[in-house]
Scaffold this motif. Structure first.
Motif, PDB file in Angstrom:
ATOM      1  N   LYS A 169       0.851  -1.183   0.000  1.00 43.65           N
ATOM      2  CA  LYS A 169       0.000   0.000   0.000  1.00 43.65           C
ATOM      3  C   LYS A 169       0.892   1.240   0.000  1.00 43.65           C
ATOM      4  O   LYS A 169       1.875   1.306   0.745  1.00 43.65           O
ATOM      5  CB  LYS A 169      -0.883  -0.009   1.253  1.00 43.65           C
ATOM      6  N   TYR A 170       0.571   2.204  -0.871  1.00 48.00           N
ATOM      7  CA  TYR A 170       1.355   3.432  -0.993  1.00 48.00           C
ATOM      8  C   TYR A 170       0.455   4.650  -0.858  1.00 48.00           C
ATOM      9  O   TYR A 170      -0.706   4.615  -1.255  1.00 48.00           O
ATOM     10  CB  TYR A 170       2.015   3.526  -2.379  1.00 48.00           C
ATOM     11  N   ASN A 171       1.019   5.747  -0.370  1.00 51.06           N
ATOM     12  CA  ASN A 171       0.329   7.020  -0.508  1.00 51.06           C
ATOM     13  C   ASN A 171       0.816   7.642  -1.821  1.00 51.06           C
ATOM     14  O   ASN A 171       1.657   7.067  -2.521  1.00 51.06           O
ATOM     15  CB  ASN A 171       0.543   7.929   0.711  1.00 51.06           C
ATOM     16  N   ARG A 172       0.306   8.794  -2.183  1.00 52.91           N
ATOM     17  CA  ARG A 172       0.607   9.384  -3.493  1.00 52.91           C
ATOM     18  C   ARG A 172       2.107   9.607  -3.710  1.00 52.91           C
ATOM     19  O   ARG A 172       2.658   9.215  -4.732  1.00 52.91           O
ATOM     20  CB  ARG A 172      -0.143  10.699  -3.651  1.00 52.91           C
ATOM     21  N   SER A 173       2.787  10.213  -2.749  1.00 54.24           N
ATOM     22  CA  SER A 173       4.209  10.509  -2.940  1.00 54.24           C
ATOM     23  C   SER A 173       5.053   9.234  -2.960  1.00 54.24           C
ATOM     24  O   SER A 173       6.023   9.137  -3.718  1.00 54.24           O
ATOM     25  CB  SER A 173       4.715  11.470  -1.869  1.00 54.24           C
ATOM     26  N   GLN A 174       4.699   8.241  -2.131  1.00 53.54           N
ATOM     27  CA  GLN A 174       5.427   6.968  -2.131  1.00 53.54           C
ATOM     28  C   GLN A 174       5.274   6.255  -3.468  1.00 53.54           C
ATOM     29  O   GLN A 174       6.236   5.679  -3.983  1.00 53.54           O
ATOM     30  CB  GLN A 174       4.916   6.059  -1.017  1.00 53.54           C
ATOM     31  N   LEU A 175       4.057   6.275  -4.031  1.00 57.55           N
ATOM     32  CA  LEU A 175       3.809   5.615  -5.311  1.00 57.55           C
ATOM     33  C   LEU A 175       4.621   6.272  -6.428  1.00 57.55           C
ATOM     34  O   LEU A 175       5.208   5.583  -7.255  1.00 57.55           O
ATOM     35  CB  LEU A 175       2.322   5.630  -5.663  1.00 57.55           C
ATOM     36  N   LEU A 176       4.668   7.592  -6.440  1.00 57.71           N
ATOM     37  CA  LEU A 176       5.445   8.287  -7.466  1.00 57.71           C
ATOM     38  C   LEU A 176       6.926   7.928  -7.380  1.00 57.71           C
ATOM     39  O   LEU A 176       7.574   7.705  -8.400  1.00 57.71           O
ATOM     40  CB  LEU A 176       5.248   9.799  -7.344  1.00 57.71           C
ATOM     41  N   LYS A 177       7.464   7.857  -6.176  1.00 62.65           N
ATOM     42  CA  LYS A 177       8.873   7.474  -5.998  1.00 62.65           C
ATOM     43  C   LYS A 177       9.101   6.036  -6.459  1.00 62.65           C
ATOM     44  O   LYS A 177      10.092   5.739  -7.129  1.00 62.65           O
ATOM     45  CB  LYS A 177       9.292   7.618  -4.541  1.00 62.65           C
ATOM     46  N   PHE A 178       8.179   5.132  -6.103  1.00 60.72           N
ATOM     47  CA  PHE A 178       8.288   3.731  -6.500  1.00 60.72           C
ATOM     48  C   PHE A 178       8.269   3.596  -8.024  1.00 60.72           C
ATOM     49  O   PHE A 178       9.109   2.915  -8.610  1.00 60.72           O
ATOM     50  CB  PHE A 178       7.137   2.933  -5.876  1.00 60.72           C
TER      51      PHE A 178
ATOM     52  N   ALA B 110       8.925   5.883 -10.297  1.00 58.78           N
ATOM     53  CA  ALA B 110      10.062   6.561 -10.920  1.00 58.78           C
ATOM     54  C   ALA B 110      11.296   5.663 -10.960  1.00 58.78           C
ATOM     55  O   ALA B 110      12.116   5.774 -11.874  1.00 58.78           O
ATOM     56  CB  ALA B 110      10.377   7.846 -10.175  1.00 58.78           C
ATOM     57  N   ASN B 111      11.424   4.758  -9.994  1.00 55.33           N
ATOM     58  CA  ASN B 111      12.593   3.885  -9.917  1.00 55.33           C
ATOM     59  C   ASN B 111      12.351   2.490 -10.470  1.00 55.33           C
ATOM     60  O   ASN B 111      13.233   1.643 -10.422  1.00 55.33           O
ATOM     61  CB  ASN B 111      13.060   3.772  -8.464  1.00 55.33           C
ATOM     62  N   LEU B 112      11.175   2.249 -11.021  1.00 58.74           N
ATOM     63  CA  LEU B 112      10.793   0.929 -11.489  1.00 58.74           C
ATOM     64  C   LEU B 112      11.306   0.680 -12.916  1.00 58.74           C
ATOM     65  O   LEU B 112      11.259   1.587 -13.761  1.00 58.74           O
ATOM     66  CB  LEU B 112       9.267   0.810 -11.474  1.00 58.74           C
ATOM     67  N   GLU B 113      11.775  -0.539 -13.162  1.00 60.90           N
ATOM     68  CA  GLU B 113      12.173  -0.910 -14.523  1.00 60.90           C
ATOM     69  C   GLU B 113      10.922  -1.076 -15.382  1.00 60.90           C
ATOM     70  O   GLU B 113       9.821  -1.227 -14.871  1.00 60.90           O
ATOM     71  CB  GLU B 113      12.938  -2.229 -14.495  1.00 60.90           C
ATOM     72  N   THR B 114      11.085  -1.113 -16.689  1.00 59.88           N
ATOM     73  CA  THR B 114       9.973  -1.276 -17.619  1.00 59.88           C
ATOM     74  C   THR B 114       9.252  -2.598 -17.380  1.00 59.88           C
ATOM     75  O   THR B 114       9.884  -3.619 -17.156  1.00 59.88           O
ATOM     76  CB  THR B 114      10.485  -1.229 -19.069  1.00 59.88           C
ATOM     77  N   THR B 115       7.915  -2.560 -17.405  1.00 59.62           N
ATOM     78  CA  THR B 115       7.110  -3.758 -17.215  1.00 59.62           C
ATOM     79  C   THR B 115       6.094  -3.872 -18.341  1.00 59.62           C
ATOM     80  O   THR B 115       5.914  -2.949 -19.127  1.00 59.62           O
ATOM     81  CB  THR B 115       6.334  -3.709 -15.877  1.00 59.62           C
TER      82      THR B 115
END
Length: 53
Positions: free
Chosen positions: A32-41, A43-48
């Protein structure tokens, strides 16, 4: 963590639930993420894969 192949996000007003599957279809992330946590996650995620076949 295993490589994420498919990422599903349940969108809400204040919190977001993410579930990720690897190439074998095994769940590798459920969080579970809040808005800012989701954006950070994301931004650092590889292509899916972004769509089911």
């Amino acid at each position: 963590m295993s490589t994420i192949h498919i990422l599903g996000i349940d969108l809400g007003k204040h919190c977001f639930h993410a579930v990720a599957l690897n190439y074998a279809g095994k769940e590798v992330l459920r969080k579970k993420y809040n808005r800012s946590q989701l954006l950070k996650f994301l931004a650092n995620l590889e292509t899916t894969t972004n769509a089911r076949r």
